[in-house]
Design a protein around this motif. Structure first.
Motif, PDB file in Angstrom:
ATOM      1  N   GLU A  13     -16.688  15.274 -33.589  1.00 55.88           N
ATOM      2  CA  GLU A  13     -17.117  14.878 -34.924  1.00 55.88           C
ATOM      3  C   GLU A  13     -18.642  14.915 -34.975  1.00 55.88           C
ATOM      4  O   GLU A  13     -19.319  14.269 -34.188  1.00 55.88           O
ATOM      5  N   GLN A  14     -19.165  15.687 -35.883  1.00 53.37           N
ATOM      6  CA  GLN A  14     -20.607  15.903 -35.955  1.00 53.37           C
ATOM      7  C   GLN A  14     -21.348  14.771 -36.660  1.00 53.37           C
ATOM      8  O   GLN A  14     -22.527  14.605 -36.468  1.00 53.37           O
ATOM      9  N   THR A  15     -20.681  13.975 -37.458  1.00 54.44           N
ATOM     10  CA  THR A  15     -21.373  12.979 -38.266  1.00 54.44           C
ATOM     11  C   THR A  15     -21.508  11.617 -37.595  1.00 54.44           C
ATOM     12  O   THR A  15     -22.184  10.756 -38.096  1.00 54.44           O
ATOM     13  N   ARG A  16     -20.874  11.409 -36.463  1.00 54.45           N
ATOM     14  CA  ARG A  16     -20.909  10.091 -35.833  1.00 54.45           C
ATOM     15  C   ARG A  16     -21.495  10.147 -34.431  1.00 54.45           C
ATOM     16  O   ARG A  16     -21.091   9.408 -33.555  1.00 54.45           O
ATOM     17  N   GLY A  17     -22.409  11.033 -34.199  1.00 56.95           N
ATOM     18  CA  GLY A  17     -23.074  11.072 -32.915  1.00 56.95           C
ATOM     19  C   GLY A  17     -22.232  11.607 -31.781  1.00 56.95           C
ATOM     20  O   GLY A  17     -22.348  11.149 -30.652  1.00 56.95           O
ATOM     21  N   GLY A  18     -21.380  12.563 -32.049  1.00 53.83           N
ATOM     22  CA  GLY A  18     -20.656  13.234 -30.974  1.00 53.83           C
ATOM     23  C   GLY A  18     -19.414  12.520 -30.487  1.00 53.83           C
ATOM     24  O   GLY A  18     -19.148  12.486 -29.298  1.00 53.83           O
ATOM     25  N   VAL A  19     -18.620  11.938 -31.359  1.00 52.24           N
ATOM     26  CA  VAL A  19     -17.365  11.307 -30.964  1.00 52.24           C
ATOM     27  C   VAL A  19     -16.315  12.398 -30.803  1.00 52.24           C
ATOM     28  O   VAL A  19     -16.144  13.232 -31.679  1.00 52.24           O
ATOM     29  N   ASP A  20     -15.607  12.394 -29.676  1.00 47.63           N
ATOM     30  CA  ASP A  20     -14.585  13.409 -29.409  1.00 47.63           C
ATOM     31  C   ASP A  20     -13.207  12.952 -29.871  1.00 47.63           C
ATOM     32  O   ASP A  20     -12.854  11.773 -29.732  1.00 47.63           O
ATOM     33  N   TYR A  21     -12.432  13.893 -30.411  1.00 51.35           N
ATOM     34  CA  TYR A  21     -11.055  13.656 -30.813  1.00 51.35           C
ATOM     35  C   TYR A  21     -10.177  14.728 -30.203  1.00 51.35           C
ATOM     36  O   TYR A  21     -10.621  15.844 -29.959  1.00 51.35           O
ATOM     37  N   GLU A  22      -8.911  14.393 -30.011  1.00 49.76           N
ATOM     38  CA  GLU A  22      -7.945  15.354 -29.488  1.00 49.76           C
ATOM     39  C   GLU A  22      -6.703  15.314 -30.368  1.00 49.76           C
ATOM     40  O   GLU A  22      -6.224  14.234 -30.722  1.00 49.76           O
ATOM     41  N   LEU A  23      -6.192  16.487 -30.714  1.00 51.51           N
ATOM     42  CA  LEU A  23      -4.959  16.568 -31.485  1.00 51.51           C
ATOM     43  C   LEU A  23      -3.807  16.126 -30.593  1.00 51.51           C
ATOM     44  O   LEU A  23      -3.617  16.647 -29.500  1.00 51.51           O
ATOM     45  N   ARG A  24      -3.036  15.144 -31.071  1.00 58.36           N
ATOM     46  CA  ARG A  24      -1.913  14.631 -30.281  1.00 58.36           C
ATOM     47  C   ARG A  24      -0.566  14.915 -30.928  1.00 58.36           C
ATOM     48  O   ARG A  24       0.460  14.785 -30.285  1.00 58.36           O
ATOM     49  N   GLY A  25      -0.568  15.290 -32.207  1.00 63.06           N
ATOM     50  CA  GLY A  25       0.711  15.563 -32.833  1.00 63.06           C
ATOM     51  C   GLY A  25       0.556  16.061 -34.253  1.00 63.06           C
ATOM     52  O   GLY A  25      -0.509  15.929 -34.863  1.00 63.06           O
ATOM     53  N   MET A  26       1.631  16.656 -34.752  1.00 65.78           N
ATOM     54  CA  MET A  26       1.672  17.151 -36.125  1.00 65.78           C
ATOM     55  C   MET A  26       3.080  16.972 -36.674  1.00 65.78           C
ATOM     56  O   MET A  26       4.059  17.125 -35.945  1.00 65.78           O
ATOM     57  N   VAL A  27       3.146  16.657 -37.952  1.00 66.26           N
ATOM     58  CA  VAL A  27       4.403  16.730 -38.692  1.00 66.26           C
ATOM     59  C   VAL A  27       4.282  17.979 -39.546  1.00 66.26           C
ATOM     60  O   VAL A  27       3.272  18.180 -40.221  1.00 66.26           O
ATOM     61  N   LEU A  28       5.300  18.833 -39.502  1.00 66.19           N
ATOM     62  CA  LEU A  28       5.259  20.104 -40.221  1.00 66.19           C
ATOM     63  C   LEU A  28       6.396  20.209 -41.229  1.00 66.19           C
ATOM     64  O   LEU A  28       7.492  19.705 -40.984  1.00 66.19           O
TER      65      LEU A  28
END
Length: 82
Positions: A13-28
Motif C-alpha cells: 500500500e503506497q499511501t500508508r508508508g509501505g504496509v504489505d498485504y497478501e491476497l488470502r481468498g476470493m469469492v467468485l
C-alpha cells in the motif's frame, strides 16, 4: 487484469508508508448476470491455494487463481495485512 492488480497476490500500500498485504481468498461469481449463476471460493492455506465449490475442495496453482476470464468474476477479495 487480475495479474496487474495482484502482482502475484502481494502488494504494498503506497499511501500508508509501505504496509504489505497478501491476497488470502476470493469469492467468485460464475454466470452472466446477478440474477443467476453460481458462487465459489478460492482460499490460501499456508502456501497452497484451494478452490471450494459446493462440497468439492481441490488444490489449484497461483496462476489459476490470478487468471481472469468472463466466466469467473471476483466478487469479494480477502486481504491480510502482513
Amino acid at each position: 487484469m487480475l495479474n496487474s492488480l495482484f502482482k502475484n497476490a502481494h502488494f504494498q500500500e503506497q499511501t500508508r508508508g509501505g504496509v504489505d498485504y497478501e491476497l488470502r481468498g476470493m469469492v467468485l461469481h460464475h454466470g452472466i448476470s446477478a440474477e443467476g449463476g453460481h458462487y465459489t471460493a478460492e482460499v490460501k492455506r499456508g502456501t497452497k491455494w484451494y478452490r471450494i465449490d459446493d462440497n468439492r475442495v481441490s488444490e489449484m496453482k497461483l496462476s489459476e487463481v490470478l487468471h481472469a476470464d468472463s466466466r469467473r468474476t471476483p466478487y469479494l477479495l480477502l486481504w491480510a495485512r502482513l
